[in-house]
Scaffold this active site. Structure first.
Site, PDB file in Angstrom:
ATOM      1  N   LEU A 204       0.860  -1.190   0.000  1.00 28.27           N
ATOM      2  CA  LEU A 204       0.000   0.000   0.000  1.00 28.27           C
ATOM      3  C   LEU A 204       0.893   1.235   0.000  1.00 28.27           C
ATOM      4  O   LEU A 204       1.676   1.419   0.928  1.00 28.27           O
ATOM      5  CB  LEU A 204      -0.834  -0.046   1.304  1.00 28.27           C
ATOM      6  CG  LEU A 204      -1.864   1.025   1.567  1.00 28.27           C
ATOM      7  CD1 LEU A 204      -2.994   0.942   0.546  1.00 28.27           C
ATOM      8  CD2 LEU A 204      -2.454   0.837   2.972  1.00 28.27           C
ATOM      9  N   HIS A 205       0.816   2.046  -1.043  1.00 26.88           N
ATOM     10  CA  HIS A 205       1.650   3.255  -1.004  1.00 26.88           C
ATOM     11  C   HIS A 205       1.162   4.395  -1.885  1.00 26.88           C
ATOM     12  O   HIS A 205       1.727   5.484  -1.869  1.00 26.88           O
ATOM     13  CB  HIS A 205       3.091   2.931  -1.415  1.00 26.88           C
ATOM     14  CG  HIS A 205       3.260   2.704  -2.891  1.00 26.88           C
ATOM     15  ND1 HIS A 205       2.784   1.597  -3.504  1.00 26.88           N
ATOM     16  CD2 HIS A 205       3.820   3.457  -3.857  1.00 26.88           C
ATOM     17  CE1 HIS A 205       3.053   1.671  -4.794  1.00 26.88           C
ATOM     18  NE2 HIS A 205       3.674   2.796  -5.045  1.00 26.88           N
TER      19      HIS A 205
END
Ligand code: UDP
Length: 355
Positions: A204-205
């Site tokens: 997740l980024h």
């Protein structure tokens, strides 16, 4: 002999460059590649680990440009890259993907009338709120050699009128597939924190998730729920995400580890039963290892995977993410052939750059 200045700066670019630089190095009489690392990603586990593990040559130019706003970062890169182009006088500048390093490299080159080659050209999310979409559209428009990874990417460029421009666009396949296949066969690594049984691998980024409190909270709630009720979730956490989660003060009940090297990532991909991600690269890597993928975004550039049902777009919707995880956990992806070519993208690119 052609001199090519390659501009890289972020994690996925190191992985892509590992196979392309290797292919270029096989042509020492035709091509001299000069590597420039902007410093956009700089932590050891976001940068140097990839150079070590994947035998990427040491960059001749190592800048230290990161942080600040998009404008500040891109402007500082532009200024430094311009100076290097003036000194090195390359025949061509090569850029990858869609980061600020990509745009700065392309813009610095074209302003000095140095032709630009873009690897991963033609991808579109059709969401101009994404910094990556802005970077890739602008880079495509100043490139004269556009190496597309898919037929969809070619069609996107055709729709934008690229056919009538004095450029070359080629569907060479996806260099990430070359990298995944090569390193899965030729290297191995594992990490102690890998869960023993079935598990889901998460990353997740994307700014659209980390910079939006509601989306971030909803995704974390979904991951926590999956961890407690379906299977353990392992998250190698991006530095930006770690900072955002701390700011939000939300509790993570899943297993969180520092970012891992690419070889460890391949091992995790091979061992897991589901991938949950907002990464562009991970969506495809899940497919390369035939693992189901849930994409926690509203759009994807890799639409082929949604069409063949290897990938489910769940957005940041907690219920949708959980429902999709229940449906796809442990399922197998069966397809006759890959939409990303046969694994020779880097050879094709090297051969074209040598001409
Ligand atoms: N990756 C990695 N270690 C990690 C997380 C990701 O090596 O801890 C790799 C991943 O396997 C993929 C690439 O980094 O090859 C994807 O990069 P990222 O998700 O940062 O960027 P994107 O693909 O979304 O541009």
């Amino acid at each position: 002999m052609k001199k090519i200045l390659t501009v890289i700066g972020a994690r996925p670019q190191f992985i892509k460059a590992s196979v392309v630089s290797h292919a270029l190095a096989k042509r020492p009489d035709e091509i001299e590649e000069v590597l420039l690392h902007t410093g956009q990603h700089f932590d050891a586990n976001m940068s140097s680990i990839f150079f070590d593990q994947l035998s990427i040559p040491k960059p001749r130019f190592q800048l230290d440009i990161h942080g600040g706003t998009h404008g500040q970062m891109t402007a500082r890169m532009l200024e430094s890259i311009e100076r290097i182009i003036l000194d090195e006088k390359p025949d061509r500048v090569l850029v990858y993907g869609d980061t600020n390093s990509t745009l700065a490299g392309a813009l610095a080159a074209i302003k000095l009338h140095v032709p630009v080659a873009h690897i991963e050209a033609g991808l579109r999310s059709f969401n101009m709120q994404m910094p990556e979409e802005v970077n890739r559209i602008l880079t495509d428009n100043v490139s004269d050699l556009l190496f597309c990874p898919t037929e969809t990417a070619i069609k996107n460029l055709e729709r934008e009128g690229f056919c009538s421009k004095p450029i070359t666009m080629l569907n060479v396949g996806d260099v990430m597939q070359d990298a995944a296949l090569f390193f899965a066969q030729n290297a191995s690594a594992t990490i102690e924190s890998k869960p023993k049984g079935d598990f889901a691998l998460a990353t997740l980024h994307r700014a659209e998730n980390t910079d939006d409190e509601n989306r971030l909270r909803s995704i974390i709630n979904a991951l926590n729920h999956i961890h407690k009720n379906i299977a353990p979730v392992l998250l190698p956490v991006h530095p930006r995400t770690r900072a955002a989660i701390q700011r939000l003060g939300v509790e993570l009940e899943i297993s969180v580890i520092d970012p891992v090297g690419y070889l460890e990532m391949i091992d995790l991909l091979q061992s897991c039963s589901l991938v949950l991600t907002d990464s562009g690269g991970l969506q495809k890597e899940a497919f390369f290892f035939r693992k189901p993928c849930i994409t926690m975004r509203d759009q994807t550039e890799w639409v082929e995977l949604v069409e063949i049902k290897a990938n489910t777009l769940a957005g940041a919707d907690e219920e949708q993410i959980i429902k999709s995880a229940r449906q796809s956990f442990g399922s197998t992806i069966q397809v006759a052939h890959s939409p990303y070519g046969e694994g020779f993208a880097s050879e094709k690119i090297a051969s074209c750059l040598a001409k």
